[in-house]
Write an enzyme that holds these catalytic residues in place. Structure first.
Site, PDB file in Angstrom:
ATOM      1  N   ASP A 214      36.700 100.881 118.295  1.00  0.00           N
ATOM      2  CA  ASP A 214      35.318 100.784 118.733  1.00  0.00           C
ATOM      3  C   ASP A 214      34.434 101.820 118.063  1.00  0.00           C
ATOM      4  O   ASP A 214      33.595 102.423 118.724  1.00  0.00           O
ATOM      5  CB  ASP A 214      35.275 100.947 120.260  1.00  0.00           C
ATOM      6  CG  ASP A 214      34.036 100.302 120.846  1.00  0.00           C
ATOM      7  OD1 ASP A 214      33.492  99.394 120.203  1.00  0.00           O
ATOM      8  OD2 ASP A 214      33.617 100.708 121.942  1.00  0.00           O
ATOM      9  N   LYS A 216      31.480 102.927 116.677  1.00  0.00           N
ATOM     10  CA  LYS A 216      30.110 102.418 116.628  1.00  0.00           C
ATOM     11  C   LYS A 216      29.174 103.573 116.935  1.00  0.00           C
ATOM     12  O   LYS A 216      29.600 104.594 117.494  1.00  0.00           O
ATOM     13  CB  LYS A 216      29.917 101.277 117.622  1.00  0.00           C
ATOM     14  CG  LYS A 216      30.155 101.662 119.057  1.00  0.00           C
ATOM     15  CD  LYS A 216      29.993 100.477 119.967  1.00  0.00           C
ATOM     16  CE  LYS A 216      30.310 100.867 121.394  1.00  0.00           C
ATOM     17  NZ  LYS A 216      30.274  99.769 122.327  1.00  0.00           N
ATOM     18  N   ASN A 219      29.189 105.932 120.011  1.00  0.00           N
ATOM     19  CA  ASN A 219      30.414 106.677 120.326  1.00  0.00           C
ATOM     20  C   ASN A 219      30.619 107.884 119.424  1.00  0.00           C
ATOM     21  O   ASN A 219      31.613 108.590 119.537  1.00  0.00           O
ATOM     22  CB  ASN A 219      31.639 105.767 120.196  1.00  0.00           C
ATOM     23  CG  ASN A 219      31.670 104.715 121.276  1.00  0.00           C
ATOM     24  OD1 ASN A 219      30.921 104.817 122.252  1.00  0.00           O
ATOM     25  ND2 ASN A 219      32.517 103.721 121.107  1.00  0.00           N
TER      26      ASN A 219
END
Ligand code: ADE
Length: 407
Positions: A214, A216, A219
């Site tokens: 994840d 992205k 984050n």
């Protein structure tokens, strides 16, 4: 009333707890009742506060008078130490992030005066979205990844009747992409520094057989000195060893590898695609294959040839081309993982040992007046109201039913 164990819980024991728990989850054979029955209240694992806190059978109490019991991980000593914390031990000051299951708040510990980012997850939301696995995964990964400078650290975890709390480092520099939005693009050397720190963190996760999945913008945070801090392990996949693959679909489409979008098998190389997408955005100001029309963008990611305009060095473009290779077997990192990136000419100026030792001066140091400075946090978050009930610890009631349930 919670009966608290007095026996010390070492990091090694804790790892045992996590592995045991993970193994049970991996079997995916148990409903919560089965799982709890299997653990049994007499099992040594169950006797540890942490497992007690998260595996409590329905109907038993969550909090005692002092509040929800929890573990504290302090790495100041060689051996990780544990102590207790509760929702009532913190003053919740501002909202600094939001997600589908709850909020992230800046909080100050009432006794030690330190600032933390507290991720508060609503049990109801987690259950409604069948996301117990994500929460278990996030916490499990946070417990395992105590040892990397560019991964957020978990200090405490506990629960009240309605909520789960993860007390993390506060990365006061804000989201990397908050800064990128303001500057449109980063210089190549600044992008190189961030990409190298991210690559190092991802390589570390892979070495623990964890795929981050994840990567992205929201984050990727900066700490007060300007180093990268990766946060949010809710979508990590544990237990992917070597060339093993998985098919679960999750994540943000813009940064997802085509094999994930197409629900084909994927492996740790999805993280190298993700890094390519983030690097592309740092260098060009937009993710690769971008279109304002989401469906067009999804189609572009899967089928459109990658076009890299001038304005980025040959080495930078070559790295992007190799990371954004649709054939994951040929993608950079497919064979020797992070080592392949480390040897790419784009990173030739990076001394990787110095990087991990935080000996490389960050190219940008966030301007901060103090540890509680919120100027780098998006006002869209900080303007949200802080729920008043966060520090209240109910003394009994419904626990988190099926927290450990994996259908
Ligand atoms: N937003 C989400 N997690 C965060 C953290 N650990 N620090 C600062 N902001 C955040």
């Amino acid at each position: 009333m919670v009966k608290k164990t007095k026996s010390p819980v070492t990091y090694t024991k804790m790892k045992g707890i996590v592995s045991y728990f993970a193994a049970l989850i991996k079997e995916r054979k148990f409903g919560s009742a089965d799982l709890l029955q299997k653990l049994g209240t007499s099992h040594p694992i169950y006797r540890h506060m942490d497992a007690e806190c998260f595996l409590r059978p329905e109907g038993s109490s969550v909090c005692d008078e002092a509040g929800a019991a929890a573990l504290c991980f302090s790495s100041t000593a060689q051996e990780l130490q544990m102590s207790r914390a509760s929702a009532a031990d913190f003053d919740y000051l501002k909202v600094i992030g939001t997600g589908s299951f709850g909020k992230v708040l800046l909080a100050r510990h009432r006794e030690n005066d330190r600032y933390y980012a507290v991720k508060v997850l609503k049990k109801q939301m987690i259950l409604k979205k069948n996301a117990e696995g994500h929460v278990i995964c996030e916490r499990s990964v946070l417990l395992k990844t105590v040892n990397h400078p560019f991964l957020v650290r978990l200090h405490f975890s506990f629960q009240t009747r309605d909520r789960l709390y993860l007390v993390l480092d506060y990365a006061s520099g804000g989201e990397l992409f908050y800064h990128l939005q303001r500057e449109r693009v980063f210089t190549e050397s600044r992008a190189r520094f961030y990409a190298a720190e991210m690559a190092s963190a991802l390589g570390y996760l892979h070495s623990l057989h964890i795929v981050y999945r994840d990567l992205k913008p929201e984050n990727i945070l900066l700490d007060s000195a300007g180093h990268v801090v990766l946060t949010d392990f809710g979508l990590c996949k544990e237990g992917i060893v070597g060339r093993a693959t998985t098919r679960t679909f999750c994540g943000t489409p813009e940064y997802l590898a085509p094999e994930v979008l197409q629900q084909r098998e994927y492996d740790r190389t999805v993280d190298w695609w993700g890094l390519g997408a983030v690097l592309h955005e740092m260098l060009y100001g937009l993710p690769p294959f971008y279109s304002a029309d989401r469906m067009v963008m999804l189609s572009n990611i899967m089928f459109q040839p990658l076009v890299l305009k001038a304005g980025v060095s040959k080495a930078g473009r070559d790295l992007l081309k190799r990371l954004l290779n649709r054939d994951r077997a040929k993608r950079l990192g497919a064979k020797h993982d992070v080592a392949e990136l480390q040897h790419h000419s784009f990173f030739s100026s990076i001394r990787w040992d110095d990087l991990v030792a935080k000996k490389i001066q960050p190219p940008f140091v966030p301007s901060l007046s103090g540890p509680d400075d919120l100027t780098n946090i998006d006002p869209a978050f900080t303007n949200l109201p802080v729920p008043q009930s966060l520090g209240v610890c109910e003394d009994a009631g419904m626990t988190f039913p099926g927290f450990s349930y994996m259908s």
